[in-house]
Scaffold this motif. Structure first.
Motif, PDB file in Angstrom:
ATOM      1  N   LYS A 110       2.641  -8.152 -14.450  1.00  0.00           N
ATOM      2  CA  LYS A 110       3.672  -9.018 -13.689  1.00  0.00           C
ATOM      3  C   LYS A 110       4.657  -8.014 -13.011  1.00  0.00           C
ATOM      4  O   LYS A 110       5.032  -6.946 -13.455  1.00  0.00           O
ATOM      5  N   THR A 111       5.095  -8.380 -11.787  1.00  0.00           N
ATOM      6  CA  THR A 111       6.298  -7.771 -11.275  1.00  0.00           C
ATOM      7  C   THR A 111       7.646  -8.595 -11.772  1.00  0.00           C
ATOM      8  O   THR A 111       7.694  -9.753 -11.583  1.00  0.00           O
ATOM      9  N   LEU A 112       8.530  -7.926 -11.978  1.00  0.00           N
ATOM     10  CA  LEU A 112       9.829  -8.717 -12.716  1.00  0.00           C
ATOM     11  C   LEU A 112      11.094  -8.557 -11.849  1.00  0.00           C
ATOM     12  O   LEU A 112      12.229  -8.947 -12.168  1.00  0.00           O
ATOM     13  N   PHE A 113      11.077  -7.945 -10.682  1.00  0.00           N
ATOM     14  CA  PHE A 113      12.099  -7.976  -9.636  1.00  0.00           C
ATOM     15  C   PHE A 113      11.703  -7.421  -8.388  1.00  0.00           C
ATOM     16  O   PHE A 113      10.524  -6.607  -8.226  1.00  0.00           O
ATOM     17  N   LYS A 114      12.208  -8.027  -7.356  1.00  0.00           N
ATOM     18  CA  LYS A 114      12.057  -7.484  -6.018  1.00  0.00           C
ATOM     19  C   LYS A 114      12.083  -6.025  -5.704  1.00  0.00           C
ATOM     20  O   LYS A 114      13.156  -5.565  -6.150  1.00  0.00           O
ATOM     21  N   GLY A 115      11.210  -5.306  -5.632  1.00  0.00           N
ATOM     22  CA  GLY A 115      11.310  -3.961  -5.614  1.00  0.00           C
ATOM     23  C   GLY A 115      10.457  -3.151  -6.755  1.00  0.00           C
ATOM     24  O   GLY A 115      10.623  -1.854  -6.726  1.00  0.00           O
ATOM     25  N   HIS A 116       9.875  -3.862  -7.438  1.00  0.00           N
ATOM     26  CA  HIS A 116       9.307  -3.400  -8.735  1.00  0.00           C
ATOM     27  C   HIS A 116       8.011  -2.684  -8.232  1.00  0.00           C
ATOM     28  O   HIS A 116       7.233  -3.063  -7.501  1.00  0.00           O
ATOM     29  N   PRO A 117       7.954  -1.384  -8.809  1.00  0.00           N
ATOM     30  CA  PRO A 117       6.801  -0.436  -8.300  1.00  0.00           C
ATOM     31  C   PRO A 117       5.574  -1.104  -8.528  1.00  0.00           C
ATOM     32  O   PRO A 117       5.126  -1.507  -9.670  1.00  0.00           O
ATOM     33  N   VAL A 118       4.495  -1.262  -7.577  1.00  0.00           N
ATOM     34  CA  VAL A 118       3.080  -1.596  -8.007  1.00  0.00           C
ATOM     35  C   VAL A 118       2.052  -0.693  -7.784  1.00  0.00           C
ATOM     36  O   VAL A 118       1.208  -0.625  -8.585  1.00  0.00           O
ATOM     37  N   ALA A 119       2.266   0.073  -6.870  1.00  0.00           N
ATOM     38  CA  ALA A 119       1.422   1.276  -6.438  1.00  0.00           C
ATOM     39  C   ALA A 119       1.967   2.561  -5.835  1.00  0.00           C
ATOM     40  O   ALA A 119       2.884   2.062  -5.191  1.00  0.00           O
ATOM     41  N   ALA A 120       1.197   3.441  -5.764  1.00  0.00           N
ATOM     42  CA  ALA A 120       1.953   4.696  -4.827  1.00  0.00           C
ATOM     43  C   ALA A 120       0.845   5.427  -4.293  1.00  0.00           C
ATOM     44  O   ALA A 120      -0.172   5.643  -4.871  1.00  0.00           O
TER      45      ALA A 120
END
Lengths: 754, 292
Positions: A110-120
């Motif tokens: 899950k992502t829990l805030f706008k801006g939460h890193p998902v990949a790089a």
């Protein structure tokens, strides 16, 4: 301007003087090396893909096209973090903590805030990395966000974590909740205390999320060598904390991680968490190349530490003669996406300025779909002070008692027990209140419509914790001072001064250097107002070690007993033979020929921290047509214990006030209905500029801390505490209506007036 | 930021040709204080950036008592407020040129760029509308003139067609007994975007006690800058008084159709239009009377 009030009675040679800062030339000529300046052969640039949603389930994540993109060297996701392949059994009691820390770095399910890193992605250039990010396919199931404690505490609230259970006064509850913990402090008999009161007021307050607003964005460069040695260059307040966090999250031996702190462009508590370092390290391991990762300002706002928004209720009772009889306080603080708001500190600070016999404080740490909160200058104290000091201001109005006189009647002093347990040693709140009352600002008439004056007091614990210092003697009689404390506010100078004072040599003869984690003993963060106190203490002990060895060497040269050798003000002499006398410099010149160089070393964890208090007075004027508040005059009074470098103490006081003014008047995270931050730039996140501020007058009061050799208390955090309530009260007096929500921006002031 | 082509034409004809060659994917660059930020932030994209700062007509700032003031589209703010003719005859224009961004921004930003960026909050547009400004446009089919109040068509959108370029803005010579003023409301004192802004221009009779005509324009309260024609027209022929000014303020508030966002609420913005209309009219009247 009133002069500083020195109550310490000891005269010093170096301490207390305004010396030139050792890092000054590099900083004014632009040669100082910050994290973004790091250049290494073969360096790759990286970029993070971040969640556009405040709350979402990641249904699928496909990085294959990005991996194939020309110029891309590595792509990482949460699957590359060791946590992903470890079971709950393998991690045992660390499971929850590591899961949260790991998911904070890169989101798993899950992502829990706008801006939460998902990949790089790491690539030849930033532009290629940005192109590659666009090729990563993420399918989200968008979930309803919980954006405030009020929303998140509702029984039917959208849950951030299905495995977060409330720690209810120490007991684990069995139903998942957004309330991570409920803690309480209680002293005396609260109900009886309210019965003794002649006036009882109960009020409710809210404050918005605000950011520390350091000028330098987060940055990290990492190189993971083939032998497993991981080197990191970054902007941090705590290189040893980064080392620990990175080692934990990456399950890598702490001894294989070396963190080099670069110069730091502000932190204010927000540069302690390792946001980028684990990602840069993983990208480097995958690519075999050094990798640099920088945040933009938008990323700083959206994905690094705001201070918590809060919801607070304060009930306070007082007798007709102006004594507080009881207090009952409710504090609910936003933790952000993962548990860990400073509600406990807020609760402990809330009443610390006063001797309150009967008190109860309940605190709630509540997760919401915002970035995980981080420390910000006296974490928790400004919000709690806003609530408590505002009620006190109203009580003073009702009782028609002067607000400083009321505070003097109730002021904490030596021997008073705080609600959470500790008993105060010698503190300087009374002296600060008296200095504020005697200041010409407080007696200056404030005439004209829509003008108001506010006062408030504030508290911060000040911290001790671990520090290390090494001091080596050079042949020319100077010394090299090696420390692990990152210099944010002039601590190279204030620590060098304490070493020079102890050694009895000139300030200019001490050359301080901040080094990496391989080169000095464990040193806790530059934060908690601890550095001048604790690292200063380490410098004093290392200097004492040097003195002991210098005495031994003089005794050896003179063929005397060490008991016959005196060391006073940088001069070694034989107690009974006046012909045997050497200055520090003369002996330094002889060291290499008489047994080798001398290095003094220390590792300390001092317990004598001196609590800090400040009292502020502010005059404001409100434009009744627009609601705009102008700060007409501001005076900050603070007990520094001993101001080692008065200019930097004054700088800390002024800086804290400026941030407090921003917090009180205009700073605020503004979110869309879907929980996206709308004002993630300095254009629309309205910190005060130089044109918005008056000169901030300062009065340093020195009530020496008995727990430190030179009386140091620590000064960095207290000054951000009083501005919120002082300004809110001043506005309330100017417009005749209370301000119970911050920021008091022009729109809010207009609403309060209508 | 993506890779872009960049060109520096020396004449209007070359610039028009360059703009036309990339159609909708071309952007003109003057000071760059909006465009470069937008390109870097991914809020606009372009294939071709046409730097117009080398074209003489676009850098002109000239005043003629008959034809008025001509401001080249690329002339930076500081050249406008440092110009003695502008300072003497168009203090209302100096109001906006000297408050856009900051001193550093004013060294690059141009009023033409402010117009072409077509933000509802643009500080330079309301006073140019109030003073009857006209935009001179060059394009593949020759030149044309558009009144400033008709220039913007939506947030970030305007009447410029593919291949067209703003060359200059003409502002008529000030009538006798006239004055103008622009004020915006921002929560800070600099480096901010207007929550609301109002530009007012008045012409008084020779006694200085009666309005001959007035024009009022608003910022940040609609998808485009607003020409509040009825508010200004309501003053024509009336005596200068609190009542007539109040009526104009009321009509200006009616012309505002703002939204609630991070910079302010609907209620706050409409209220501010009233406040700023009163204040700018009074300031403009003082200037018309030669009182400042």
């Amino acid at each position: 301007m009133t002069s500083n009030i020195v109550l310490s009675e000891v005269e010093y040679n170096v301490v207390g003087k305004r010396h030139v800062r050792p890092d000054g030339v590099d900083k004014v000529t632009g040669r100082a090396q910050y994290g973004a300046d790091v250049q290494l052969a073969g360096l790759l640039q990286a970029k993070v893909l971040r969640s556009p949603h405040a709350h979402a389930r990641i249904k699928s994540l496909d990085t294959s096209a990005a991996e194939r993109h020309p110029g891309v060297y590595a792509v990482v996701t949460a699957a590359d973090l060791p946590f992903a392949s470890l079971t709950r059994e393998e991690l045992g009691g660390d499971y929850q903590r590591l899961k949260f820390a790991s998911n904070h770095v890169l989101a798993t399910d899950k992502t829990l805030f706008k801006g939460h890193p998902v990949a790089a992605v790491a690539a030849d250039s930033l532009h290629v990395a940005e192109e590659a990010l666009n090729l990563i396919k993420v399918e989200y199931e968008v979930l309803p966000p919980a954006m405030t404690v009020k929303q998140a505490m509702k029984p039917n609230a959208s849950l951030l974590h299905d495995d977060l259970f409330t720690s209810e006064l120490g007991e684990m509850s069995d139903k998942p909740s957004n309330v991570a913990s409920h803690m309480a402090f209680e002293a005396g008999d609260v109900e009886q205390g309210f019965q003794q009161a002649d006036v009882v007021l109960e009020r409710e307050y809210e404050t918005a999320s605000v950011h520390q607003g350091y000028i330098e964005p987060h940055n990290s460069t990492a190189f993971w060598n083939a032998d497993g040695q991981l080197n990191i260059w970054c902007s941090t307040q705590g290189p040893f904390v980064v080392r620990t966090n990175v080692a934990d999250i990456l399950r890598h031996p702490v001894s294989k991680v070396k963190v080099t702190p670069m110069e730091i462009g502000g932190g204010f508590g927000g540069k302690i968490t390792a946001y980028l370092e684990p990602i840069a390290a993983l990208l480097s391991r995958k690519s075999g190349r050094p990798v640099k990762l920088l945040m933009t300002r938008t990323e700083v706002f959206e994905a690094s530490g705001p201070a918590p928004g809060t919801w607070m209720k304060v009930k306070l009772g007082a007798s007709r003669d102006g004594r507080i009889t009881a207090a009952d306080i409710f504090l609910a603080f936003e933790a952000g996406a993962y548990p860990g708001s400073p509600v406990m500190q807020g609760a402990a600070c809330a009443l610390a300025c006063y001797d309150v016999p009967n008190a109860r404080i309940n605190g709630y740490d509540v997760v919401v779909n915002k970035p995980k909160t981080a420390a910000y200058r006296a974490p928790g104290s400004p919000q709690a002070a806003f609530a408590v000091e505002s009620v006190i201001d109203e009580i003073c109005e009702q009782l028609n008692v002067d607000p400083l006189e009321f505070r003097l009647r109730n002021a904490s002093r030596e021997g008073v027990r705080r609600v959470e347990g500790p008993v105060f040693r010698r503190i300087g709140l009374v002296e600060c209140l008296e200095a504020a009352r005697n200041h010409d600002h407080y007696s200056a008439p404030l005439e004209g419509p829509y003008r108001g004056r506010g006062v408030a007091a504030g508290f911060w614990f000040n911290r001790g914790f671990q520090s290390a210092v090494n001091i080596s003697v050079n042949p020319d009689g100077t010394v090299n001072l090696i420390e692990g404390s990152v210099d944010i506010g002039g601590s190279r100078a204030s620590i060098a001064q304490q070493a020079a004072e102890t050694l009895g040599i000139a300030y200019e003869d001490v050359k301080p250097t901040v080094v990496d984690t391989d080169s000095i003993g464990y040193t806790m963060v530059t934060g908690g107002s601890r550095t001048t106190f604790a690292t200063g203490w380490a410098a004093i002990e290392a200097a004492e070690d040097v003195k002991t060895q210098m005495v031994e060497r003089a005794a050896q040269i003179w063929d005397a007993s060490v008991d016959d050798v005196e060391y006073v003000d940088g001069v070694l002499s034989h107690k009974s033979d006046p012909e045997l006398r050497m200055t520090f410099r003369e002996l330094a010149r002889q060291l290499l020929g008489t047994g080798g160089g001398i290095t003094g070393a220390s590792n300390v964890d001092p317990a004598g921290e001196g609590n800090g208090f400040g009292v502020h007075v502010v005059d404001v004027e409100v434009d009744p047509d627009t609601g705009k508040v102008t700060i007409l005059r501001y005076t900050a009074v603070q007990d520094a214990g001993k101001a080692i470098h008065p200019s930097y103490v004054e700088g800390q006081m002024q800086g804290g006030v400026v941030q407090g003014i921003g917090w009180a008047l205009n700073e605020e995270y503004f979110f869309s209905d879907q929980g996206q931050m709308m004002n993630s730039s300095f254009l629309d996140y309205r910190m005060p500029t130089a044109l918005d501020l008056p000169m901030i007058d300062t009065v340093i009061v020195e009530v020496a801390n008995p727990g430190h050799p030179y009386g140091v208390r620590g000064v960095g955090e207290v000054p951000i505490v009083p501005p919120l309530p002082a300004i809110a009260s001043a506005i309330s007096h100017a417009i005749g209506a209370r301000i119970n929500r911050l920021p008091a921006n022009p729109g809010a002031v207009l609403e309060a007036m209508s | 930021m993506e890779a872009i082509e960049y060109t520096t034409p020396k004449t209007i004809a070359e610039a028009v040709q360059a703009m036309a060659s990339a159609g909708d994917r071309a952007r003109a660059l003057a000071g760059g204080t909006d465009l470069l930020v937008q390109l870097r932030g991914g809020r606009r994209s372009a294939d071709l950036v046409v730097d117009v700062k080398d074209i003489p007509e676009l850098n002109e700032v000239s005043y003629n008592p008959q034809s008025g003031l001509t401001i080249g589209a690329a002339a930076p703010c500081y050249q406008i407020y440092a110009n003695a003719d502008v300072a003497a005859n168009y203090p209302g224009l100096v109001d906006s040129a000297s408050l856009i961004g900051s001193i550093q921004i004013q060294g690059r930003a141009s009023l033409g760029g402010n117009l072409c960026n077509s933000a509802p909050s643009a500080d330079a547009i309301p006073p140019m509308i109030a003073m009857g400004g006209v935009a001179n446009i060059a394009g593949p089919n020759g030149t044309r003139q558009v009144a400033v109040e008709d220039f913007c068509t939506g947030p970030g959108r305007n009447v410029l067609e593919s291949g067209e370029l703003l060359v200059s803005i003409n502002i008529p010579a000030p009538a006798p007994n006239s004055g103008a003023n622009y004020l915006r409301f921002i929560p800070r004192n600099e480096m901010d975007i207007a929550v609301a802004g109002v530009g007012s221009a008045v012409v008084l009779d020779s006694s200085g006690q009666n309005f001959v005509s007035a024009r009022i324009a608003l910022a940040s309260v609609a998808p485009t800058p607003v020409f509040a024609r009825e508010a200004g027209d309501s003053l024509a022929g009336k005596a200068v008084s609190d009542e007539s000014i109040e009526e104009a303020a009321r009509l200006a508030m009616e012309a505002a159709v703002p939204i609630t966002d991070m910079r302010g609420t609907v209620r706050q913005r409409i209220h501010l239009v009233g406040v700023l209309t009163r204040r700018t009219l009074n300031n403009a009247i003082r200037r018309a009377r030669g009182e400042e």
